[in-house]
Write an enzyme that holds these catalytic residues in place. Structure first.
Site, PDB file in Angstrom:
ATOM      1  N   GLU A   1      10.442   3.713 -35.894  1.00 56.72           N
ATOM      2  CA  GLU A   1      10.212   3.173 -34.550  1.00 56.72           C
ATOM      3  C   GLU A   1      10.304   1.668 -34.715  1.00 56.72           C
ATOM      4  OE1 GLU A   1       8.598   1.258 -31.876  1.00 56.72           O
ATOM      5  OE2 GLU A   1       6.700   2.342 -32.132  1.00 56.72           O
TER       6      GLU A   1
ATOM      7  N   CYS B   1       6.539  -3.351 -28.998  1.00 58.70           N
ATOM      8  CA  CYS B   1       7.978  -3.075 -29.130  1.00 58.70           C
ATOM      9  C   CYS B   1       8.591  -2.668 -27.799  1.00 58.70           C
ATOM     10  CB  CYS B   1       8.195  -1.950 -30.137  1.00 58.70           C
ATOM     11  SG  CYS B   1       7.616  -2.393 -31.758  1.00 58.70           S
TER      12      CYS B   1
ATOM     13  N   GLU C   1       7.758  10.327 -31.636  1.00 60.06           N
ATOM     14  CA  GLU C   1       6.342  10.535 -31.928  1.00 60.06           C
ATOM     15  C   GLU C   1       5.633  10.879 -30.639  1.00 60.06           C
ATOM     16  OE1 GLU C   1       5.705   6.544 -33.849  1.00 60.06           O
ATOM     17  OE2 GLU C   1       5.087   7.839 -35.507  1.00 60.06           O
TER      18      GLU C   1
HETATM   19  C1  SIN Z   1       4.716  -0.552 -30.304  1.00 58.81           C
HETATM   20  O1  SIN Z   1       4.669  -1.688 -29.886  1.00 58.81           O
HETATM   21  O2  SIN Z   1       5.224  -0.299 -31.406  1.00 58.81           O
HETATM   22  C2  SIN Z   1       4.176   0.630 -29.568  1.00 58.81           C
HETATM   23  C3  SIN Z   1       3.464   0.301 -28.355  1.00 58.81           C
HETATM   24  C4  SIN Z   1       3.069   1.540 -27.578  1.00 58.81           C
HETATM   25  O3  SIN Z   1       2.867   2.622 -28.151  1.00 58.81           O
HETATM   26  O4  SIN Z   1       2.955   1.426 -26.386  1.00 58.81           O
END
Ligand code: SIN
Length: 485
Positions: free
Chosen positions: A254, A288, A462
């Protein structure tokens, strides 16, 4: 400053094989809000990492054979302990990660949600029966846990990203060795303490701390480790994938994103602004899935900017434990430098700064929430994940241009758009190259959905039932020569 009610949740050791272990070398962990040392954790050497893998391997057969319902009950107990210790866990997250306390509480709920979700999924690793092609043959497909797994988790959601991986792996019957980010190990160690209190058998869930590269190389050199799940940057993801190729070992990645946030002229602008704030400013932009390029159709461009300027102007910046703070510190000086560079670069190339535009009065690591108009593909903030509280907005003419601009990136994690036109909603959702699409919605994360990206944003999902499948292997049984009944 924040104190924990239950001091036993603050652990400065590693947890593997059901016991706490110190190391010969240590790493200091600092509070990003003020630079003060919070504590120190072992910098695991190869022997410690191998011992953690051996503990996970020893625990695997019994955990696999425990059965889904029993594993689910233990995960549910772990979930309940997260709920009971919600406030302490939130304090730990704020102390080591920096996010405002209200967001840290929401992260504990998010993390606990994965434990509860996968407690429910644990008994559902269904196989299948395939009608045989020949008389006297029976074909059965089993879904079995893949074995010992490794997780390398990021600093931005120290509880939720670990829970998302561990809950799925353990529900499937795998065991896990996790390595949390060096900036935020204490939340992971508190989760290990609670796993132990919940009664998870020794060796099922293990946490090692220390230098990323040494731990990753050692973990991936171990034959017993069958899969790595990584959340973090695309550059590191590529290196880990190369290491997994040696095995070969399975890998789930991810990685980074560069999400477009598209506002069509027929959108409900109020909703779009609320969604933009959620998609951009959660965790100060350090996610992310953060919206990174705002594209707004020309007829509503100035109206959107006006509303965003008002809303961003109201955001309060400060240490995460201060009341009513919306945006905490960035994680470190490198993060501050990158965000300021993006702002400077955009301004030098013609962006108009409407709000903020630099360091906050509190000084580093606090950055002003910033609104930039007329951003363009020539700018760094268009092409790279800013990972900070900066909104860059560009106008577009029509749907085709919005889709082309939205997809003009190597990344494909999340995308968002706002429209009231149902036909367009379907068309644009199909056309955008991303693993997750928010349609009239800026907050898309939740344990019941398949979270993950396409293109350079990674592979694998996930959460949801796909999260369980990611930790299952398929075994096909062919029974031949059976007597007809
Ligand atoms: C992430 O920033 O890697 C995940 C953020 C989320 O699960 O909302």
């Amino acid at each position: 400053m924040l104190e924990l009610d239950d001091r036993e949740l603050f652990r400065e050791r590693m947890f593997y094989g059901g016991r706490w272990h110190d190391g010969r070398r240590h790493l200091e962990v600092r509070n990003p809000a003020d630079g003060r040392v919070l504590g120190r954790v072992p910098d695991a050497d190869e022997a410690a990492v191998r011992a953690a893998v051996a503990a996970a391997a020893a625990a695997f057969p019994a955990w696999r054979d425990e059965g889904g319902p029993a594993r689910g009950r233990l995960l549910q107990r772990w979930y309940e302990l997260l709920e009971i210790h919600r406030e302490d866990l939130a304090r730990l997250i704020t102390l080591e990660q920096g996010k405002p306390l209200a967001e840290a509480r929401a992260e504990v709920d998010y993390a606990a949600g994965f434990l509860s979700w996968f407690a429910g999924e644990a008994p559902r690793a269904y196989g299948e029966v395939i009608p045989a092609a020949r008389a006297g043959e029976h074909i059965v497909v089993l879904r079995e846990p893949i074995g010992v797994t490794a997780a390398i988790t990021p600093w931005n959601f120290p509880a939720a990203m670990l829970a998302r991986k561990a809950a799925a792996a353990l529900a499937a019957g795998c065991t896990m060795v996790a390595r949390p980010a060096s900036a935020t190990p204490f939340t992971a160690l508190a989760l290990a303490e609670l796993a132990d209190r919940a009664g998870l058998p020794a060796g099922v869930f293990n946490v090692v701390t220390g230098a990323a590269e040494r731990i990753a190389r050692t973990l991936l050199a171990e034959e017993a480790v069958r899969k790595l799940s990584f959340t973090g940057s695309t550059a590191v993801g590529r290196e880990l994938m190369a290491l997994c190729a040696e095995g070969p070992k399975r890998i789930a990645l991810e990685l980074g994103g560069n999400a477009p946030f598209i506002v069509f002229a027929d959108a409900d602008l109020e909703r779009a602004v609320a969604g933009a704030l959620a998609a951009k400013f959660r965790n100060g932009g350090q996610t992310c899935v953060a919206a990174n390029r705002f594209l707004v159709q020309k007829p509503v461009y100035e109206g959107f900017l006006e509303r965003m300027a008002e809303a961003i102007g109201r955001l309060r910046v400060g240490p995460g434990w201060a009341p009513s703070v919306d945006i905490g510190p960035l994680i470190d000086q490198a993060a501050v430098d990158k965000v300021l560079d993006h702002i400077e670069d955009a301004r030098a190339k013609g962006a108009r700064c409407l709000v903020g535009g630099g360091l906050h009065d509190l000084g580093p690591p606090y950055v002003q929430p910033t609104l930039l108009a007329e951003v363009s593909p020539a700018m760094r903030l268009w092409n790279e994940e800013t990972f900070g509280p900066v909104v860059g907005v560009a106008p577009f003419e029509d749907e085709a241009e919005a889709i082309a601009l939205g997809n003009a990136t190597p990344y494909g994690l999340a995308a968002y758009f706002y429209t009231r036109d149902l036909d367009r909603a379907w068309r644009v959702a199909r056309a955008l190259e991303a693993g997750m699409i928010g349609i009239n919605e800026g907050l898309i994360s939740n344990p019941a959905v398949p979270f993950g990206g396409v293109k350079a944003s990674g592979m694998g999902r996930e959460g949801a039932h796909q999260g369980l499948e990611a930790y299952l292997e398929t075994k096909y049984l062919c029974f031949g020569g059976a007597r007809p009944s």
